[in-house]
Design a protein around this motif. Structure first.
Motif: not given
Length: 167
Positions: A1-28
């Motif tokens: 799994m690519m780094l950004l995909e892994r980060i997105r999966e973690i952020a999605e899991r956390v946001a969903t558990s808090e009742g929040i929508e994950l809009v986007d993830v960027e790594l610069h």
């Protein structure tokens, strides 16, 4: 799994558990100067507390699981008034608002369109462009899409987006 995909999966899991929508993830960037940005939304808007909660939880998971192996800056915020539209559902949700599209390829001699978003049907985003009428663009042809704030129609501005910085 690519780094950004892994980060997105973690952020999605956390946001969903808090009742929040994950809009986007960027790594610069890479290495110690890397900046990881997470954009969140929810009905009524995101608060500083929402940003802090997600930032703290995502940061802990990224550190414990050693997802990013160097120092980085983590920024968590709302997408803002000119938010990016990414998923087909975004184009449905924000129908009726002004939107600016940048296409991957030239269509009808143009790569950029701005107008009233009519929605998304059968994989095509439909926009009412003042000088041309209705324009349909395949979702996969859209390189970038953003809402265009309509200052005269905003009324009361939402609170300034919250932003939490860690790492």
């Amino acid at each position: 799994m690519m780094l950004l995909e892994r980060i997105r999966e973690i952020a999605e899991r956390v946001a969903t558990s808090e009742g929040i929508e994950l809009v986007d993830v960027e790594l610069h960037g890479r290495g110690p100067g890397a900046v990881l940005r997470i954009y969140l939304d929810k009905p009524g808007g995101i608060t500083l507390q929402d940003c802090q909660t997600v930032s703290r939880q995502v940061g802990i998971i990224l550190d414990v699981e050693e997802v990013i192996d160097t120092r980085y800056t983590l920024e968590v915020s709302s997408p803002g008034l000119d938010r990016r539209l990414i998923k087909p559902a975004d184009f449905q949700r924000f129908a009726g608002q002004q939107v600016k599209l940048l296409l991957r390829n030239t269509t009808g001699g143009r790569r950029q369109f701005q107008g009233r978003l009519l929605g998304c049907e059968e994989g095509h985003v439909k926009v009412e462009v003042e000088s041309e009428g209705m324009v349909g663009v395949p979702v996969e042809e859209i390189e970038k899409a953003n809402l265009v704030p309509e200052i005269g129609k905003i009324g009361k501005l939402p609170p300034k987006p919250g932003r939490a910085r860690l790492r």
